[in-house]
Design a protein around this motif. Structure first.
Motif, PDB file in Angstrom:
ATOM      1  N   ILE A 182      -0.719   2.250 -12.066  1.00  0.00           N
ATOM      2  CA  ILE A 182       0.133   1.252 -11.395  1.00  0.00           C
ATOM      3  C   ILE A 182      -0.384  -0.149 -11.681  1.00  0.00           C
ATOM      4  CG2 ILE A 182       1.007   0.409  -9.166  1.00  0.00           C
ATOM      5  CD1 ILE A 182       0.839   3.130  -8.048  1.00  0.00           C
ATOM      6  N   VAL A 183       0.520  -1.017 -12.122  1.00  0.00           N
ATOM      7  CA  VAL A 183       0.180  -2.435 -12.261  1.00  0.00           C
ATOM      8  C   VAL A 183       0.271  -3.088 -10.878  1.00  0.00           C
ATOM      9  CG1 VAL A 183       0.985  -4.658 -13.175  1.00  0.00           C
ATOM     10  CG2 VAL A 183       0.884  -2.656 -14.678  1.00  0.00           C
ATOM     11  N   LEU A 184      -0.769  -3.838 -10.525  1.00  0.00           N
ATOM     12  CA  LEU A 184      -0.769  -4.619  -9.277  1.00  0.00           C
ATOM     13  C   LEU A 184      -0.739  -6.083  -9.688  1.00  0.00           C
ATOM     14  CD1 LEU A 184      -3.682  -2.843  -7.309  1.00  0.00           C
ATOM     15  CD2 LEU A 184      -1.224  -2.333  -7.224  1.00  0.00           C
ATOM     16  N   GLU A 185       0.383  -6.760  -9.405  1.00  0.00           N
ATOM     17  CA  GLU A 185       0.500  -8.143  -9.881  1.00  0.00           C
ATOM     18  C   GLU A 185       0.464  -9.145  -8.738  1.00  0.00           C
ATOM     19  OE1 GLU A 185       3.495  -8.919 -12.854  1.00  0.00           O
ATOM     20  OE2 GLU A 185       3.221 -11.090 -12.699  1.00  0.00           O
ATOM     21  N   HIS A 186      -0.381 -10.147  -8.895  1.00  0.00           N
ATOM     22  CA  HIS A 186      -0.463 -11.324  -8.028  1.00  0.00           C
ATOM     23  C   HIS A 186      -0.463 -10.958  -6.534  1.00  0.00           C
ATOM     24  CE1 HIS A 186      -0.845 -15.460  -7.505  1.00  0.00           C
ATOM     25  NE2 HIS A 186       0.379 -15.896  -7.730  1.00  0.00           N
ATOM     26  N   ILE A 187      -1.488 -10.185  -6.161  1.00  0.00           N
ATOM     27  CA  ILE A 187      -1.713  -9.863  -4.735  1.00  0.00           C
ATOM     28  C   ILE A 187      -3.166 -10.219  -4.417  1.00  0.00           C
ATOM     29  CG2 ILE A 187       0.044  -8.014  -4.644  1.00  0.00           C
ATOM     30  CD1 ILE A 187      -2.215  -5.953  -4.839  1.00  0.00           C
ATOM     31  N   PRO A 188      -3.506 -10.366  -3.131  1.00  0.00           N
ATOM     32  CA  PRO A 188      -4.902 -10.714  -2.805  1.00  0.00           C
ATOM     33  C   PRO A 188      -5.886  -9.656  -3.312  1.00  0.00           C
ATOM     34  CG  PRO A 188      -3.448 -11.002  -0.909  1.00  0.00           C
ATOM     35  CD  PRO A 188      -2.640 -10.310  -1.953  1.00  0.00           C
ATOM     36  N   SER A 189      -7.060 -10.123  -3.734  1.00  0.00           N
ATOM     37  CA  SER A 189      -8.081  -9.217  -4.280  1.00  0.00           C
ATOM     38  C   SER A 189      -8.441  -8.101  -3.312  1.00  0.00           C
ATOM     39  CB  SER A 189      -9.365  -9.975  -4.573  1.00  0.00           C
ATOM     40  OG  SER A 189      -9.117 -11.052  -5.391  1.00  0.00           O
ATOM     41  N   ALA A 190      -8.544  -8.448  -2.019  1.00  0.00           N
ATOM     42  CA  ALA A 190      -8.967  -7.437  -1.038  1.00  0.00           C
ATOM     43  C   ALA A 190      -7.928  -6.321  -0.947  1.00  0.00           C
ATOM     44  CB  ALA A 190      -9.167  -8.089   0.321  1.00  0.00           C
ATOM     45  N   LEU A 191      -6.651  -6.695  -1.032  1.00  0.00           N
ATOM     46  CA  LEU A 191      -5.586  -5.687  -0.982  1.00  0.00           C
ATOM     47  C   LEU A 191      -5.636  -4.803  -2.237  1.00  0.00           C
ATOM     48  CD1 LEU A 191      -2.988  -4.440   0.159  1.00  0.00           C
ATOM     49  CD2 LEU A 191      -1.712  -6.388  -0.795  1.00  0.00           C
ATOM     50  N   ALA A 192      -5.842  -5.426  -3.399  1.00  0.00           N
ATOM     51  CA  ALA A 192      -5.929  -4.657  -4.649  1.00  0.00           C
ATOM     52  C   ALA A 192      -7.126  -3.702  -4.610  1.00  0.00           C
ATOM     53  CB  ALA A 192      -6.044  -5.603  -5.843  1.00  0.00           C
TER      54      ALA A 192
ATOM     55  N   ALA B 172      -4.937  -9.949  -9.580  1.00  0.00           N
ATOM     56  CA  ALA B 172      -5.203  -9.098  -8.420  1.00  0.00           C
ATOM     57  C   ALA B 172      -6.704  -8.869  -8.229  1.00  0.00           C
ATOM     58  CB  ALA B 172      -4.462  -7.763  -8.579  1.00  0.00           C
ATOM     59  N   GLY B 173      -7.511  -9.711  -8.823  1.00  0.00           N
ATOM     60  CA  GLY B 173      -8.957  -9.655  -8.571  1.00  0.00           C
ATOM     61  C   GLY B 173      -9.692  -8.641  -9.432  1.00  0.00           C
ATOM     62  N   PRO B 174     -11.031  -8.608  -9.241  1.00  0.00           N
ATOM     63  CA  PRO B 174     -11.888  -7.840 -10.148  1.00  0.00           C
ATOM     64  C   PRO B 174     -12.028  -6.352  -9.821  1.00  0.00           C
ATOM     65  CG  PRO B 174     -13.220  -9.072  -8.586  1.00  0.00           C
ATOM     66  CD  PRO B 174     -11.785  -9.418  -8.276  1.00  0.00           C
ATOM     67  N   ASP B 175     -11.490  -5.907  -8.679  1.00  0.00           N
ATOM     68  CA  ASP B 175     -11.772  -4.528  -8.275  1.00  0.00           C
ATOM     69  C   ASP B 175     -10.725  -3.513  -8.716  1.00  0.00           C
ATOM     70  OD1 ASP B 175     -14.225  -5.119  -7.030  1.00  0.00           O
ATOM     71  OD2 ASP B 175     -13.121  -6.024  -5.354  1.00  0.00           O
TER      72      ASP B 175
ATOM     73  N   VAL C  34       0.853  -1.202   0.000  1.00  0.00           N
ATOM     74  CA  VAL C  34       0.000   0.000   0.000  1.00  0.00           C
ATOM     75  C   VAL C  34       0.886   1.248   0.000  1.00  0.00           C
ATOM     76  CG1 VAL C  34      -1.708   1.343   1.298  1.00  0.00           C
ATOM     77  CG2 VAL C  34      -1.939  -1.143   1.171  1.00  0.00           C
ATOM     78  N   SER C  35       1.923   1.269   0.868  1.00  0.00           N
ATOM     79  CA  SER C  35       2.799   2.468   0.927  1.00  0.00           C
ATOM     80  C   SER C  35       3.516   2.670  -0.393  1.00  0.00           C
ATOM     81  CB  SER C  35       3.892   2.375   1.988  1.00  0.00           C
ATOM     82  OG  SER C  35       3.481   1.677   3.074  1.00  0.00           O
ATOM     83  N   GLU C  36       3.939   1.566  -1.022  1.00  0.00           N
ATOM     84  CA  GLU C  36       4.637   1.707  -2.310  1.00  0.00           C
ATOM     85  C   GLU C  36       3.714   2.338  -3.354  1.00  0.00           C
ATOM     86  OE1 GLU C  36       7.838  -1.958  -2.216  1.00  0.00           O
ATOM     87  OE2 GLU C  36       5.901  -2.302  -3.149  1.00  0.00           O
ATOM     88  N   ALA C  37       2.475   1.857  -3.388  1.00  0.00           N
ATOM     89  CA  ALA C  37       1.528   2.378  -4.387  1.00  0.00           C
ATOM     90  C   ALA C  37       1.264   3.867  -4.137  1.00  0.00           C
ATOM     91  CB  ALA C  37       0.232   1.571  -4.340  1.00  0.00           C
ATOM     92  N   ILE C  38       1.091   4.239  -2.872  1.00  0.00           N
ATOM     93  CA  ILE C  38       0.835   5.653  -2.555  1.00  0.00           C
ATOM     94  C   ILE C  38       2.053   6.501  -2.943  1.00  0.00           C
ATOM     95  CG2 ILE C  38       0.492   7.298  -0.644  1.00  0.00           C
ATOM     96  CD1 ILE C  38      -1.263   5.110   0.690  1.00  0.00           C
ATOM     97  N   ALA C  39       3.245   5.990  -2.619  1.00  0.00           N
ATOM     98  CA  ALA C  39       4.466   6.746  -2.932  1.00  0.00           C
ATOM     99  C   ALA C  39       4.610   6.932  -4.448  1.00  0.00           C
ATOM    100  CB  ALA C  39       5.684   6.028  -2.367  1.00  0.00           C
ATOM    101  N   LEU C  40       4.266   5.905  -5.210  1.00  0.00           N
ATOM    102  CA  LEU C  40       4.376   6.018  -6.675  1.00  0.00           C
ATOM    103  C   LEU C  40       3.371   7.044  -7.208  1.00  0.00           C
ATOM    104  CD1 LEU C  40       4.868   2.252  -7.625  1.00  0.00           C
ATOM    105  CD2 LEU C  40       6.559   4.074  -7.858  1.00  0.00           C
TER     106      LEU C  40
END
Ligand code: KIV
Length: 261
Positions: free
Chosen positions: A179-189, A205-208, A165-171
């Motif tokens: 931002i590409v989100l690869e192979h993480i739980p759907s809830a986190l994505a 990374a799920g449907p959301d 989460v911090s990395e995504a916010i920093a980017l």
């Protein structure tokens, strides 16, 4: 009108999902563009699916430049984004500016993607954006770090998910346009997609997420192996094998060519 990086955030606001696929040559790029894909990503996965390397680590900037030029020639409308390969940007922001600048100057693509987050990579993204280079981030499973991470799902513990989460916010704060989100739980994505104003493009990374990307070789059933979250919409390996065998048997059976010219 051609797709541009700024448009993607408007699409997120409007709830319009973003469609991205990888491209590696002129013909595939033309097909993706004519079929209405929003983003053609010249992903460094082409190291594996097109060049036969074991991982994405060995591919060079020169090889990526070569493929990016071919893809760019095939695309009229989609946004073309190119992966900066391993060790072409990690050493310093200066190295990243040089590699990304070459990519834009020599190939005509509009943006680059690089892997990793906070704090070093966010600083590199900030410098790239400052000199006018649009950047897409990539967090979660980052295949260039395969020798550290393997191909396992990332962000499964509270500490690991907080870090992503911090990395995504920093980017986002550094100026990345997506931002590409690869192979993480759907809830986190889903949580990251809600927090950010820039779009998230999910793969495994799920449907959301605000958009989805897949490796086109997987979609077409061309890959030797593919990740569990990929989906094939056709089995081109089988279809092409059959076509090649049909040609072979017609030539050997003297049924092709049919007429003398
Ligand atoms: O290299 C690639 O194809 C990628 C996608 C999997 C996002 O980075």
């Amino acid at each position: 009108m051609a797709v541009n990086p700024q448009q993607l955030s408007q699409w997120k606001e409007q709830g319009r999902k973003i469609v991205a696929l990888t491209g590696w040559d002129y013909a595939i790029a033309q097909i993706l563009d004519l079929a209405g894909v929003d983003i053609v990503l010249v992903g460094d996965s082409l190291a594996m699916v097109t060049l036969g390397y074991e991982t994405t680590v060995p591919i060079t900037l020169e090889e990526m430049l070569h493929h990016a030029k071919a893809v760019r020639r095939g695309v009229k409308k989609a946004l073309v984004v190119v992966d900066l390969p391993f060790l072409s940007y990690q050493e310093s922001p200066q190295q990243a500016i040089h590699s990304a600048g070459l990519m834009l100057k020599e190939t005509g693509v509009q943006a680059v993607k690089l892997e990793g987050g906070y704090p070093e990579m966010a600083e590199t993204v900030r410098r790239l954006v400052q000199v006018g280079i649009p950047v897409m981030g990539h967090v979660g499973l980052t295949p260039q770090s395969v020798h550290q991470l393997g191909y396992r799902q990332q962000g499964k513990t509270p500490a690991a998910s907080e870090r992503i989460v911090s990395e995504a916010i920093a980017l986002e704060q550094a100026g990345a346009f997506a931002i590409v989100l690869e192979h993480i739980p759907s809830a986190l994505a889903a949580q990251i997609s809600q927090k950010l104003t820039i779009p998230t493009i999910g793969i495994g990374a799920g449907p959301d997420c605000d958009g989805q990307v897949l490796v086109t070789a997987d979609v077409l059933g061309l890959s030797e192996r593919q990740p569990p979250f990929a989906k094939s919409y056709v089995n081109l390996r089988e279809i092409v094998t059959q076509a090649v065998q049909d040609f072979g048997s017609e030539v050997r059976g003297q049924r092709f060519p049919e007429e003398k010219i």
